[in-house]
Design an enzyme around this catalytic site. Structure first.
Site, PDB file in Angstrom:
ATOM      1  N   HIS A  53       0.849  -1.195   0.000  1.00  0.00           N
ATOM      2  CA  HIS A  53       0.000   0.000   0.000  1.00  0.00           C
ATOM      3  C   HIS A  53       0.881   1.241   0.000  1.00  0.00           C
ATOM      4  O   HIS A  53       2.095   1.144   0.121  1.00  0.00           O
ATOM      5  CB  HIS A  53      -0.992  -0.019   1.160  1.00  0.00           C
ATOM      6  CG  HIS A  53      -0.393   0.061   2.530  1.00  0.00           C
ATOM      7  ND1 HIS A  53       0.414  -0.923   3.056  1.00  0.00           N
ATOM      8  CD2 HIS A  53      -0.484   1.022   3.490  1.00  0.00           C
ATOM      9  CE1 HIS A  53       0.770  -0.586   4.280  1.00  0.00           C
ATOM     10  NE2 HIS A  53       0.251   0.594   4.572  1.00  0.00           N
ATOM     11  N   HIS A  55       1.434   3.892   1.929  1.00  0.00           N
ATOM     12  CA  HIS A  55       1.989   4.655   3.059  1.00  0.00           C
ATOM     13  C   HIS A  55       3.514   4.748   2.982  1.00  0.00           C
ATOM     14  O   HIS A  55       4.193   3.801   2.577  1.00  0.00           O
ATOM     15  CB  HIS A  55       1.546   4.032   4.392  1.00  0.00           C
ATOM     16  CG  HIS A  55       0.114   4.335   4.721  1.00  0.00           C
ATOM     17  ND1 HIS A  55      -0.641   3.560   5.579  1.00  0.00           N
ATOM     18  CD2 HIS A  55      -0.698   5.327   4.287  1.00  0.00           C
ATOM     19  CE1 HIS A  55      -1.868   4.065   5.655  1.00  0.00           C
ATOM     20  NE2 HIS A  55      -1.926   5.137   4.889  1.00  0.00           N
ATOM     21  N   ASP A  57       5.870   4.581   5.062  1.00  0.00           N
ATOM     22  CA  ASP A  57       6.719   3.586   5.740  1.00  0.00           C
ATOM     23  C   ASP A  57       6.665   2.218   5.033  1.00  0.00           C
ATOM     24  O   ASP A  57       7.164   1.224   5.569  1.00  0.00           O
ATOM     25  CB  ASP A  57       6.351   3.466   7.228  1.00  0.00           C
ATOM     26  CG  ASP A  57       4.901   3.105   7.461  1.00  0.00           C
ATOM     27  OD1 ASP A  57       4.046   3.428   6.615  1.00  0.00           O
ATOM     28  OD2 ASP A  57       4.610   2.483   8.505  1.00  0.00           O
ATOM     29  N   HIS A  58       6.110   2.190   3.843  1.00  0.00           N
ATOM     30  CA  HIS A  58       6.125   0.969   3.021  1.00  0.00           C
ATOM     31  C   HIS A  58       6.713   1.215   1.629  1.00  0.00           C
ATOM     32  O   HIS A  58       7.148   0.273   0.973  1.00  0.00           O
ATOM     33  CB  HIS A  58       4.706   0.382   2.908  1.00  0.00           C
ATOM     34  CG  HIS A  58       4.176  -0.061   4.234  1.00  0.00           C
ATOM     35  ND1 HIS A  58       4.097  -1.382   4.602  1.00  0.00           N
ATOM     36  CD2 HIS A  58       3.753   0.662   5.309  1.00  0.00           C
ATOM     37  CE1 HIS A  58       3.642  -1.463   5.845  1.00  0.00           C
ATOM     38  NE2 HIS A  58       3.421  -0.228   6.293  1.00  0.00           N
ATOM     39  N   HIS A 112      -7.517  -0.526   5.381  1.00  0.00           N
ATOM     40  CA  HIS A 112      -6.445   0.329   5.925  1.00  0.00           C
ATOM     41  C   HIS A 112      -6.166   1.450   4.912  1.00  0.00           C
ATOM     42  O   HIS A 112      -6.090   2.619   5.259  1.00  0.00           O
ATOM     43  CB  HIS A 112      -5.209  -0.537   6.167  1.00  0.00           C
ATOM     44  CG  HIS A 112      -4.025   0.207   6.678  1.00  0.00           C
ATOM     45  ND1 HIS A 112      -3.950   0.710   7.952  1.00  0.00           N
ATOM     46  CD2 HIS A 112      -2.846   0.534   6.079  1.00  0.00           C
ATOM     47  CE1 HIS A 112      -2.781   1.314   8.112  1.00  0.00           C
ATOM     48  NE2 HIS A 112      -2.091   1.220   6.988  1.00  0.00           N
ATOM     49  N   ASP A 129      -0.344  -3.940   6.173  1.00  0.00           N
ATOM     50  CA  ASP A 129      -0.984  -3.401   7.379  1.00  0.00           C
ATOM     51  C   ASP A 129      -2.463  -3.785   7.432  1.00  0.00           C
ATOM     52  O   ASP A 129      -3.280  -3.064   8.010  1.00  0.00           O
ATOM     53  CB  ASP A 129      -0.859  -1.866   7.421  1.00  0.00           C
ATOM     54  CG  ASP A 129       0.571  -1.414   7.682  1.00  0.00           C
ATOM     55  OD1 ASP A 129       1.454  -2.279   7.865  1.00  0.00           O
ATOM     56  OD2 ASP A 129       0.803  -0.192   7.704  1.00  0.00           O
ATOM     57  N   HIS A 168       4.500  -4.727  10.392  1.00  0.00           N
ATOM     58  CA  HIS A 168       5.049  -4.110  11.607  1.00  0.00           C
ATOM     59  C   HIS A 168       5.244  -5.134  12.729  1.00  0.00           C
ATOM     60  O   HIS A 168       4.511  -6.127  12.794  1.00  0.00           O
ATOM     61  CB  HIS A 168       4.091  -3.033  12.155  1.00  0.00           C
ATOM     62  CG  HIS A 168       4.005  -1.803  11.309  1.00  0.00           C
ATOM     63  ND1 HIS A 168       4.823  -0.712  11.500  1.00  0.00           N
ATOM     64  CD2 HIS A 168       3.205  -1.488  10.262  1.00  0.00           C
ATOM     65  CE1 HIS A 168       4.515   0.234  10.615  1.00  0.00           C
ATOM     66  NE2 HIS A 168       3.528  -0.216   9.846  1.00  0.00           N
TER      67      HIS A 168
END
Ligand SMILES: [Zn+2]
Length: 257
Positions: A53, A55, A57-58, A112, A129, A168
């Site tokens: 996805h 975001h 942090d990905h 999400h 996530d 995570h």
């Protein structure tokens, strides 16, 4: 297939997947440098990035990885192309991706984020996530109904032995929350002991299996009478609440935990 964990940022996991022919892909590289170090240490040929996805942090490492390897395939959900840096190989639900000899299937699991996908390679599910060990992701762009669909109709339809590799390291905190809604569930206590021991020795708490998750993950246990009674007694939902309302209630409690 080999799967290496590459810890990134504070608690993210990027995964390096490869086969004995040395062809490799990175799943959700938040940062380029640790990913390149892992690829080079194993002398692998990096051919692709797989994003679950959009975001940061990905996908944060996408552009820097492309700068080093301009021919990298960047695979992600097609309609999210404007939010996934460098995406050049759009995919949709049920598509197949090939990384050397490895073959993976795309599972669409929006909630999400609207364009969230998971990757299934053999018995390994890279769930991003959407499903965490002992928990699930926040409903940033979707509804409780979307998460019920993603978890129950899509992910729980996979075999029990499916291994869960999520985005995570949240397992310990998720289990502490699980205890608040099912205090007498022995599976939660056993898993917590196991996870604390693993984390103390510097190991990831992952992967888990779907069979395990069914025993302690409250978001997969909406039918548990104990869990339902607990939600009612905490004033989170009504006695006659259906699964979608129970999912929403559970997520609200978790968001303020
Ligand atoms: Zn996310």
């Amino acid at each position: 297939m080999f799967i290496d964990f590459i810890p990134m940022l504070r608690d993210n996991y990027c995964y390096l997947i490869y086969d004995d022919d040395g062809t490799a892909a990175l799943i959700d590289p938040a940062e380029a440098q640790p990913a390149l170090a892992a690829v080079n240490a194993k002398r692998l040929e990096l051919v692709a990035i797989l994003n679950t996805h959009h975001h940061f942090d990905h996908v944060g490492g996408n552009q820097d990885l492309l700068a080093v390897h301009p021919k990298l395939r960047v695979i992600g959900f097609g309609p999210d192309a404007s939010r996934i840096p460098g995406l050049n190989e759009p995919v949709r639900n049920a598509d197949t991706v090939r990384i050397g000899k490895l073959e993976g299937r795309i599972l669409s699991v929006p909630c999400h984020t609207q364009g969230h996908i998971a990757y299934l390679f053999g018995d390994a599910l890279f769930s991003g996530d959407t499903l965490f060990a002992a928990g699930c992701g926040r409903f940033f762009e979707g509804t409780a109904e979307d998460m019920v669909h993603a978890l129950y109709d899509v992910i729980l339809a996979l075999p029990d032995e499916t291994k869960i590799y999520c985005g995570h390291e949240y397992t310990e905190k998720n289990l502490l929350f699980a205890q608040t809604v099912e205090p007498d569930n022995p599976a939660i206590h056993q898993k917590l002991d196991d996870v604390v021991a693993k984390r103390r020795s510097g190991q990831p708490s992952l992967p888990t299996t779907l069979a395990e998750e069914r025993t302690y993950n409250p978001f997969l246990r909406l039918e548990s009478p104990v869990l339902q009674a607990s939600l009612v007694s905490q004033g989170a939902c009504a006695q006659d609440a259906g699964p979608v309302e129970r999912m929403a209630a559970l997520r609200r409690l978790k968001d303020s935990f």
